[in-house]
Design a protein around this motif. Structure first.
Motif, PDB file in Angstrom:
ATOM      1  N   GLN A 102       0.860  -1.175   0.000  1.00  0.00           N
ATOM      2  CA  GLN A 102       0.000   0.000   0.000  1.00  0.00           C
ATOM      3  C   GLN A 102       0.901   1.231   0.000  1.00  0.00           C
ATOM      4  O   GLN A 102       1.104   1.871   1.011  1.00  0.00           O
ATOM      5  CB  GLN A 102      -0.870  -0.051   1.267  1.00  0.00           C
ATOM      6  CG  GLN A 102      -2.156   0.700   1.151  1.00  0.00           C
ATOM      7  CD  GLN A 102      -3.160  -0.063   0.332  1.00  0.00           C
ATOM      8  OE1 GLN A 102      -2.963  -1.228   0.037  1.00  0.00           O
ATOM      9  NE2 GLN A 102      -4.241   0.584  -0.016  1.00  0.00           N
ATOM     10  N   SER A 124      -4.501  -3.584  -9.742  1.00  0.00           N
ATOM     11  CA  SER A 124      -5.788  -4.038 -10.275  1.00  0.00           C
ATOM     12  C   SER A 124      -5.606  -4.654 -11.651  1.00  0.00           C
ATOM     13  O   SER A 124      -6.179  -5.698 -11.959  1.00  0.00           O
ATOM     14  CB  SER A 124      -6.756  -2.861 -10.382  1.00  0.00           C
ATOM     15  OG  SER A 124      -6.846  -2.211  -9.161  1.00  0.00           O
ATOM     16  N   MET A 125      -4.787  -3.974 -12.470  1.00  0.00           N
ATOM     17  CA  MET A 125      -4.604  -4.483 -13.821  1.00  0.00           C
ATOM     18  C   MET A 125      -3.883  -5.834 -13.789  1.00  0.00           C
ATOM     19  O   MET A 125      -4.223  -6.737 -14.559  1.00  0.00           O
ATOM     20  CB  MET A 125      -3.801  -3.472 -14.650  1.00  0.00           C
ATOM     21  CG  MET A 125      -4.602  -2.235 -14.981  1.00  0.00           C
ATOM     22  SD  MET A 125      -6.112  -2.668 -15.855  1.00  0.00           S
ATOM     23  CE  MET A 125      -7.284  -1.601 -15.105  1.00  0.00           C
ATOM     24  N   GLY A 154      -4.090  -7.955 -11.417  1.00  0.00           N
ATOM     25  CA  GLY A 154      -5.119  -8.900 -10.980  1.00  0.00           C
ATOM     26  C   GLY A 154      -6.022  -9.279 -12.138  1.00  0.00           C
ATOM     27  O   GLY A 154      -6.352 -10.456 -12.337  1.00  0.00           O
ATOM     28  N   LEU A 155      -6.403  -8.269 -12.925  1.00  0.00           N
ATOM     29  CA  LEU A 155      -7.276  -8.537 -14.065  1.00  0.00           C
ATOM     30  C   LEU A 155      -6.574  -9.441 -15.067  1.00  0.00           C
ATOM     31  O   LEU A 155      -7.159 -10.407 -15.577  1.00  0.00           O
ATOM     32  CB  LEU A 155      -7.659  -7.211 -14.732  1.00  0.00           C
ATOM     33  CG  LEU A 155      -8.466  -7.324 -16.014  1.00  0.00           C
ATOM     34  CD1 LEU A 155      -9.793  -8.011 -15.726  1.00  0.00           C
ATOM     35  CD2 LEU A 155      -8.705  -5.968 -16.617  1.00  0.00           C
ATOM     36  N   TYR A 200      -1.950   1.359  -7.234  1.00  0.00           N
ATOM     37  CA  TYR A 200      -3.211   0.627  -7.043  1.00  0.00           C
ATOM     38  C   TYR A 200      -3.803   0.219  -8.381  1.00  0.00           C
ATOM     39  O   TYR A 200      -4.302  -0.901  -8.546  1.00  0.00           O
ATOM     40  CB  TYR A 200      -4.218   1.490  -6.270  1.00  0.00           C
ATOM     41  CG  TYR A 200      -3.717   1.990  -4.943  1.00  0.00           C
ATOM     42  CD1 TYR A 200      -2.646   1.377  -4.316  1.00  0.00           C
ATOM     43  CD2 TYR A 200      -4.314   3.067  -4.319  1.00  0.00           C
ATOM     44  CE1 TYR A 200      -2.182   1.830  -3.101  1.00  0.00           C
ATOM     45  CE2 TYR A 200      -3.863   3.530  -3.102  1.00  0.00           C
ATOM     46  CZ  TYR A 200      -2.792   2.917  -2.495  1.00  0.00           C
ATOM     47  OH  TYR A 200      -2.343   3.365  -1.303  1.00  0.00           O
ATOM     48  N   VAL A 201      -3.719   1.137  -9.365  1.00  0.00           N
ATOM     49  CA  VAL A 201      -4.238   0.793 -10.692  1.00  0.00           C
ATOM     50  C   VAL A 201      -3.444  -0.372 -11.263  1.00  0.00           C
ATOM     51  O   VAL A 201      -4.010  -1.314 -11.825  1.00  0.00           O
ATOM     52  CB  VAL A 201      -4.167   2.023 -11.617  1.00  0.00           C
ATOM     53  CG1 VAL A 201      -4.578   1.633 -13.027  1.00  0.00           C
ATOM     54  CG2 VAL A 201      -5.058   3.129 -11.099  1.00  0.00           C
ATOM     55  N   LEU A 202      -2.122  -0.291 -11.061  1.00  0.00           N
ATOM     56  CA  LEU A 202      -1.281  -1.377 -11.577  1.00  0.00           C
ATOM     57  C   LEU A 202      -1.670  -2.711 -10.959  1.00  0.00           C
ATOM     58  O   LEU A 202      -1.802  -3.730 -11.655  1.00  0.00           O
ATOM     59  CB  LEU A 202       0.175  -1.095 -11.234  1.00  0.00           C
ATOM     60  CG  LEU A 202       0.987  -0.444 -12.334  1.00  0.00           C
ATOM     61  CD1 LEU A 202       2.383  -0.160 -11.827  1.00  0.00           C
ATOM     62  CD2 LEU A 202       1.045  -1.398 -13.521  1.00  0.00           C
ATOM     63  N   GLY A 220       0.697   4.165  -1.345  1.00  0.00           N
ATOM     64  CA  GLY A 220       0.148   5.503  -1.280  1.00  0.00           C
ATOM     65  C   GLY A 220      -0.077   6.122  -2.649  1.00  0.00           C
ATOM     66  O   GLY A 220      -0.767   7.120  -2.780  1.00  0.00           O
ATOM     67  N   ALA A 221       0.521   5.561  -3.703  1.00  0.00           N
ATOM     68  CA  ALA A 221       0.348   6.129  -5.034  1.00  0.00           C
ATOM     69  C   ALA A 221      -0.786   5.423  -5.747  1.00  0.00           C
ATOM     70  O   ALA A 221      -0.806   4.189  -5.803  1.00  0.00           O
ATOM     71  CB  ALA A 221       1.636   5.973  -5.819  1.00  0.00           C
ATOM     72  N   TYR A 222      -1.723   6.187  -6.282  1.00  0.00           N
ATOM     73  CA  TYR A 222      -2.858   5.516  -6.921  1.00  0.00           C
ATOM     74  C   TYR A 222      -2.413   4.767  -8.157  1.00  0.00           C
ATOM     75  O   TYR A 222      -3.048   3.805  -8.562  1.00  0.00           O
ATOM     76  CB  TYR A 222      -3.984   6.515  -7.231  1.00  0.00           C
ATOM     77  CG  TYR A 222      -3.638   7.566  -8.243  1.00  0.00           C
ATOM     78  CD1 TYR A 222      -3.697   7.291  -9.596  1.00  0.00           C
ATOM     79  CD2 TYR A 222      -3.279   8.846  -7.847  1.00  0.00           C
ATOM     80  CE1 TYR A 222      -3.367   8.244 -10.528  1.00  0.00           C
ATOM     81  CE2 TYR A 222      -2.965   9.816  -8.766  1.00  0.00           C
ATOM     82  CZ  TYR A 222      -3.002   9.504 -10.116  1.00  0.00           C
ATOM     83  OH  TYR A 222      -2.672  10.443 -11.044  1.00  0.00           O
ATOM     84  N   THR A 223      -1.292   5.194  -8.756  1.00  0.00           N
ATOM     85  CA  THR A 223      -0.819   4.457  -9.933  1.00  0.00           C
ATOM     86  C   THR A 223      -0.508   3.009  -9.555  1.00  0.00           C
ATOM     87  O   THR A 223      -0.804   2.085 -10.291  1.00  0.00           O
ATOM     88  CB  THR A 223       0.443   5.107 -10.497  1.00  0.00           C
ATOM     89  OG1 THR A 223       1.324   5.387  -9.416  1.00  0.00           O
ATOM     90  CG2 THR A 223       0.122   6.387 -11.207  1.00  0.00           C
TER      91      THR A 223
END
Lengths: 610, 160, 477, 106
Positions: A586, A597-598, A600-601, A593-595, A588-591
């Motif tokens: 975690q 998720s991707m 995971g996808l 988090y997006v990474l 702190g950078a939303y990038t």
């Protein structure tokens, strides 16, 4: 009858108990008033219900666990008796606990106990029964623990003993449910064979422990000293026996078909006979009014277990009849103990004597109860004991002998007790002792009256209550009321009683006082050593068990410390490391988090279309 | 057809323009160009109403929103240009294109259906939107209301 | 009646914003809000108990609302009403400014409409539209105080949520390619019988991935702790209690329970995600020192149970998942209300600077204990039963390893909650003997009511099972 | 309707996918919050195109257009709210860099 009326005797006292706990602070007298009202209502409803049949069901925990209660001849009169004794307890406690600080909680727990006991009696589902059983255990714990300062020790003892037996019962219920395919009691009819035998024994342990039979008895004498008196008067003597023996009888007659002469039957009879003899021998040497009575409370269970163990209709009726009688005279006896304690300030027999003149009504009631418990005709104890003798003799003369010997010692110990407390020379310090107050005296006198009534007119309870319970066909024309047909039995009893009287005279002459009437047995060669060790509780299974558990726990503790260190170091640090790892992700950078998720996808896509 | 070819080329170019241009303002203009290209493609795909919305709302309104946002933060532009020049070649550059490639491969592997142009559309969008999708409209209204509250709450100066 | 659940609050919302005199709008919005939520809860309960709606839709002939309601819908509507009402009650004390309270009430209404609409819709795209309404309201609410932390949480949520909607819409596009419309029935039909079944699968995956992000499954969860942890007290109650559940998790239940057909890959996927979420959430929670952030991670962990049950895909598991959603909504809003109460008294959320609040805030401590016991699944509270049902369903379906893993995770749950309770309330700490006072009635009542509710759900489980869970078991197809 | 050998519809799909990829790329590399908003816009554009395409090839233009119109409205609202958030960040820190919102960790 509306079937849901059946639930009133259960929920009325439970609600009253909850209310008492709520109101205890605001309204000091709420306990007595609410308890009396609730138990009176309970008694009235049980009386109305008596003789009727019906089933009441509420949906409960789901998964087929329904709140099924069923009234039938078997438990109708037990429900009535439970209600009656609950009412008596409330009446008596209202007077004896007046103004005491424990009163509100006592009444609260009393009402809970009454509700749970009633529930246990009418429950028609084994799990529901267990629920009430455990509830009763809990409320009894509360009742004992609120006694003297150290009463919690006794309460814990009781809790452990009865709790462990309840665990056995739980296992038994599981096995029974598995074997019968149902947990609804009225649909279970199993033979005692194979694995079922184990289930039967496990369940029987639950019943025996509740009734206070040996070897589950050892908390009762301590409770006699520690617990509040109204508890002692009605619980070990009456309510618990009613519930425990009811279950035992139901178990061996209805749920399982206990075969006469099978080894299980013999085992039960042996337990009964041993309980009778050992407990009465301990009673004989007691120097305290209440403690002596408490050993008798154990000893009398033996007769009931013996009667039920015979597995013959006569024996079962005898056992149940004895349970009823015992509930009457034993609670009566404890009431007299309470009155003596209240008026004379002690129950130590060494400090008592000659109270008969000061408290004539109490003494009279005591005499009636004493005669009843000793089995003197025409008091009620005589008739129920005769039935048990009859059935026992049919199986083997050893059991008969044990029962008659028990009778002899019972009579001897009550002669001693009565002599020491009420007769003989009066002590000077008791000059100002008065007769007990009426509210305390009245229940004792009523119960004494019932003792006489059930004796003289024993057809009433036997035909009205017991025969329908067992079923007329099971009796097969047996003659179960009135004087026994077999005059040999009567003769045997009378000889035992006469021997007890002679023994008493011998003892008094030898020691010079009523209290010492049993000393020659106490100090008889061979017996005295055993007695000494028994007094030191050397035979108490609970003590052995706790000692064993103590050693075991010390060993386990040592082993555990090693394992513990392992856990403390390894698991905690593992959790910390893993936790730190997950937290580091975690960032702190939303990038990021997006990474994630991707990624995971992508992984999920690979998984689904690989 | 040539028009389609030009449109698609324009779309890709505009997207690259939006992504790669170092000036924020140019990025926004690139985005508007993407919107225009998408809108024109929608016309070509027989979706005139959606195309009109796209043109007016996305190419218009949203560009305005961005211009407003940029005008608020105008003085940061020089610094932003510097950083973006560096950032354009970050390590993660490959990832989106890898994903896009994967997606395209996936669709191709799912044996490209080779869709034929579908027959003339049966329904009309107005009938459908106003006749069959009331619930979506309510949702739009609620979202717009939320947006209005957002303007009220978020654009207010912070009271200290 | 269904359309009224959307239209009445919408009309209310417009009425609030008429140019009233100062203060009137605020009072009216609060009163009307509570009244409407109570009515919604009553209607949902009525529908559950009687199996039908209280009255027919008066607007049925006027509007073409393709709403649909079943057992799951009623549970959602009830949960929404309960949590939103608690959040509204807490907001009364948490926002000191009158205008703030007014805007909060309005945005809460927007969010409630969004969630109600989602629960009532029978269409994937409509689902998306209402999700967006609720999400937009949440973005604004998280940043409500315009402080840096709230803005950060809100922006991250916005970015991730937008990525999620893109994925969901891609899913809708693929469903259309597979020959379907957007309603549940059409998509279901297309999944079963399509010229291009692969497209249906891709669509299902893309839509699910969007829902994973919205529901905060690990590793799609990045935004969640920031958003929950930084939102103002009443907002985190709403957000953690229901918004992410009504958007993400509810969508997953619908999609996997009654839209997508049985696919072993999807099952494995859901169960893996469930287990990973349970453990990652719990482990991350152990290391937290911020009260609300710890609760946020705990939410991730609890949602893991729901998804795990969804992966099991038996009727009982579905019922367990929905029941756990309800329970989670109740106890997590209880705990967040508790955090809001503590925050309002201390002004911060740092557990290392708390400790010893037991003496000053006994009622808050009690409610926290009840909440954490219910979360850890201690009988007889509500959380126990839902976990038992989930474990039972897993075991029955033969997923023994998953059941054991899920059970073992309860230990972790208990570990971080007990450490929380110790650090905040029981142990001696900075606040021992300080002048802090018990939180006000506006904080306490919602907490105690929710504590009572979770106990009532647990004790009245047979009735819950009969009226709430039995209908849900029939939803699975 | 062919496009250098690739069917037109497939080409449109690829263009949509490229838009998505470009948006994602931009979102990941940039450290400017306004640029991040543009990135989100690009992704939404890609999916809009994809929806229209899906409607076209299955003959459901009416449905696709209805969806896209709704989508566009919602997109505007989201951008407005995002703009508000970025403005808030700017007011607090006098910067719109994404470094400003990296304070919540762990």
């Amino acid at each position: 009858m509306n079937p849901s009326t059946l639930l009133i005797p259960v929920f009325l006292p439970l609600a009253a108990g909850a209310l008492i706990f709520l109101l205890a602070k605001a309204w000091k007298g709420s306990g007595a008033v609410l308890s009396l009202a609730a138990t009176a209502g309970m008694l009235a409803v049980s009386a109305l219900l008596f003789g009727k049949e019906g089933t009441a069901a509420l949906p409960w925990a789901g998964f087929g666990l329904d709140f099924v209660c069923r009234l039938m001849p078997f438990n109708g009169f037990i429900l009535l008796a439970v209600s009656f004794f609950a009412f008596c307890t409330a009446l008596y406690a209202a007077s004896s606990l007046k103004g005491k600080s424990i009163a509100p909680h006592f009444f609260g727990f009393l009402m809970l106990s009454a509700g749970f006991a009633a529930g246990a009696v009418i429950a028609d589902h084994l799990v529901l029964l267990l629920f009430f059983w455990e509830g009763l255990l809990g409320s009894m714990y509360g009742l004992i623990a609120m006694g003297r300062k150290d009463a919690w020790r006794t309460a814990i003892k009781m809790f452990v003993i009865v709790g462990v037996s309840d665990l056995c019962m739980m296992a038994g219920i599981a096995m029974t449910g598995h074997a019968a395919g149902s947990l609804v009691m009225s649909s279970i009819h199993l033979p005692v064979e194979g694995l079922n035998t184990l289930a039967f024994l496990l369940l029987a342990i639950g019943g025996l422990a509740k009734a206070g039979s040996m070897p589950f008895h050892s908390w009762i004498p301590f409770a006699a000293e520690d617990a509040p008196l109204p508890f002692m008067a009605f619980f070990p003597g009456a309510l618990e026996k009613l519930v425990g023996i009811y279950f035992l009888a139901r178990l061996s007659l209805d749920l399982y078909g206990l075969q006469a002469g099978s080894w299980v039957s013999l085992l039960l009879m042996t337990v009964g006979a041993v309980t009778i003899l050992l407990a009465v021998l301990m009673a004989l040497i007691q120097k305290d009014y209440k403690k002596l009575l408490s050993y008798h409370a154990i000893s009398q269970v033996g007769y009931m277990v013996l009667g039920i163990g015979t597995a013959s209709a006569v024996g079962v009726i005898g056992g149940l009849f004895h349970m009823l009688n015992n509930a009457l005279y034993k609670s009566g006896l404890f009431l007299t103990a309470g009155m003596v304690e209240k008026q004379a300030g002690t129950t130590d027999l060494r400090k008592l004597g000659g109270l008969g003149k000061r408290m004539p009504l109490t003494a009279a009631a005591f005499v009636v109860f004493g005669l009843s418990i000793s089995g003197v005709p025409p008091f009620n104890g005589f008739f129920s004991k005769e039935l048990v003798y009859d059935a026992a003799l049919e199986r083997h003369w050893v059991f008969y002998l044990a029962a008659v010997l028990g009778s002899f010692f019972t009579a001897a110990s009550f002669l001693k007790l009565g002599h020491a407390a009420f007769f003989g020379p009066a002590k000077p310090e008791h000059r100002d002792v008065r007769e007990a107050p009426w509210p305390m005296l009245l229940p004792a006198l009523v119960i004494a009256g019932l003792c006489v009534l059930f004796g003289v007119y024993n057809t009433l309870p036997v035909h009205r209550f017991l025969a329908p319970a067992v079923g007329e066909e099971a009796l097969a024309g047996h003659h179960v009321s009135g004087m026994p047909a077999n005059w040999m039995l009567v003769a045997g009893t009378l000889i035992a009683l006469a021997a007890a009287l002679l023994n008493h005279r011998y003892g008094v002459k030898r020691s010079g006082a009523g209290l010492g009437a049993a000393d020659h047995i106490h100090h008889a060669p061979g017996l005295s050593g055993v007695y000494d060790r028994a007094e030191r509780q050397a035979f108490d299974p609970y003590n052995h068990w706790t000692a064993f558990v103590g050693v075991l726990s010390r060993i386990l503790n040592a082993a555990d410390r090693g394992v513990n260190a392992l856990f403390d170091v390894v698991s905690v640090s593992a959790a910390k490391t893993l936790s730190a790892g997950t937290r580091r992700l975690q960032s702190g950078a939303y990038t990021a988090y997006v990474l994630w998720s991707m990624a995971g996808l992508a992984a999920a896509a690979w998984w689904m279309f690989r | 057809m040539t028009v389609d070819l030009i449109l698609l080329g324009l779309l890709v170019l505009a997207a690259l323009w939006a992504v790669l241009s170092v000036r924020l303002m140019m990025s926004v203009i690139g985005l508007a160009a993407v919107s225009v290209a998408v809108s024109l493609l929608m016309f070509r795909l027989d979706a005139p109403y959606a195309a009109m919305f796209e043109l007016s709302v996305c190419a218009g309104l949203i560009s305005v929103i961005f211009f407003v946002a940029i005008s608020f933060t105008k003085r940061l532009t020089a610094e932003d240009i510097r950083t973006h020049r560096k950032e354009r070649l970050r390590k993660t550059v490959w990832l989106p294109f890898l994903l896009a490639g994967l997606a395209i491969l996936l669709v191709a592997r799912l044996k490209s259906p080779g869709f034929a142009p579908a027959p003339d559309p049966g329904g009309d969008v107005r009938t459908l939107l106003w006749g069959g999708r009331h619930l979506d409209l309510i949702g739009q209204i609620v979202t717009l209301l939320a947006g209005a509250f957002g303007v009220v709450v978020l654009f207010k100066e912070k009271n200290r | 009646m269904q359309s009224l659940l959307i239209l009445v609050p919408l009309v209310c919302l417009m009425l609030f914003n008429l140019p009233w005199k100062r203060g009137v709008g605020q009072a009216v919005s609060f009163g009307a809000g509570l009244a409407f939520l109570a009515a919604q809860a009553a209607a949902a309960l009525w529908a559950m108990l009687s199996g039908g709606e209280p009255f027919a839709d008066p607007l049925a002939g006027f509007l073409v609302f393709k709403t649909s309601a079943d057992g799951l819908t009623w549970v959602m509507l009830l949960t929404i009403a309960v949590v939103a009402a608690s959040s509204l009650a807490v907001s009364r004390a948490a926002f000191t400014d009158e205008k703030d309270r007014f805007y909060f009430a309005n945005l809460l209404f927007v969010s409630v409409i969004g969630m109600n609409g989602a629960a009532l819709s029978g269409d994937l795209f409509t689902l998306y539209v209402f999700f967006e309404a609720a999400s937009v309201a949440s973005f604004i609410l998280i940043a409500f105080r315009r402080g840096m932390a709230g803005l950060e949480g809100a922006f991250k949520y916005l970015v991730m949520s937008t990525v999620a909607t893109v994925l969901m819409l891609t899913g809708v596009g693929f469903f259309m390619l597979a020959g379907a419309g957007t309603s549940f029935a059409e998509v279901r039909a297309a999944c079963l019988q399509s010229a291009h079944p692969e497209f249906a699968r891709v669509g299902g995956l893309a839509f699910m991935a969007g829902l994973f992000i919205k529901g905060g499954m690990v590793p799609f969860h990045g935004w969640l702790p920031d958003a929950y942890g930084t939102a103002p007290g009443p907002v985190s109650v709403l957000l953690a209690g229901i918004v992410t559940k009504a958007t993400g998790v509810y969508g997953l239940i619908r999609l996997t329970g009654s839209v997508l057909p049985m696919m072993p890959e999807v099952q494995t996927l859901l169960m893996t995600l469930g287990i990973v979420s349970i453990y990652a959430g719990a482990l991350a929670a152990i290391g937290q020192s911020d009260y609300k952030r710890m609760l946020a991670y705990s939410s991730i962990s609890q949602v893991g149970y729901i998804v795990l049950a969804l992966g099991c895909r038996t009727p009982l598991a579905l019922a367990g998942a929905v029941f756990h959603l309800l329970n989670h909504a109740v106890f997590k809003s209880l705990l967040f209300s508790n955090a809001a109460a503590v925050e309002s008294r201390l002004g911060h959320n740092d557990m290392n600077r708390m400790g010893g609040l037991q003496a000053q805030m006994p009622w808050s401590s009690l409610s926290a204990v009840i909440g954490l016991l219910s979360t850890a699944g201690i009988p007889p509270l509500g959380g126990f039963w839902s976990k038992v049902i989930i474990l039972l369903a897993l075991w029955q379906a033969g997923f023994h390893a998953a059941a054991v893993l899920a059970l073992a995770a309860s230990l972790l749950t208990l570990a971080y909650f007990l450490s929380m309770q110790r650090r905040v309330f029981f142990a001696k700490g900075t606040e021992t003997g300080s002048a802090v006072t018990e939180a006000g009635a506006a904080y306490l009542w919602p907490q105690l009511a929710l504590a009572g509710l979770t106990a009532a759900i647990g004790i009245g489980f047979p009735f819950v099972y009969r009226f709430l869970l039995t209908p849900i078991q029939q939803l699975l197809w | 309707m062919n496009l250098a050998g690739i069917p037109f519809f497939d080409a449109c799909g690829i263009a949509g996918a490229l838009l998505l990829a470009a948006g994602l790329y931009y979102l990941l590399v940039t450290s400017n919050l306004i640029r991040a908003m543009i990135a989100l816009e690009l992704m939404i554009k890609g999916v809009t195109l994809f929806l229209i395409l899906a409607g076209r090839v299955t003959g459901r233009q009416d449905l696709a257009q209805a969806l896209v119109i709704t989508l566009i409205i919602i997109e505007v609202v989201i951008m407005v709210v995002a703009g508000g958030l970025v403005l808030g960040v700017f007011r607090n820190t006098r910067s719109v860099g994404s470094r400003q919102i990296r304070n919540l960790k762990g």
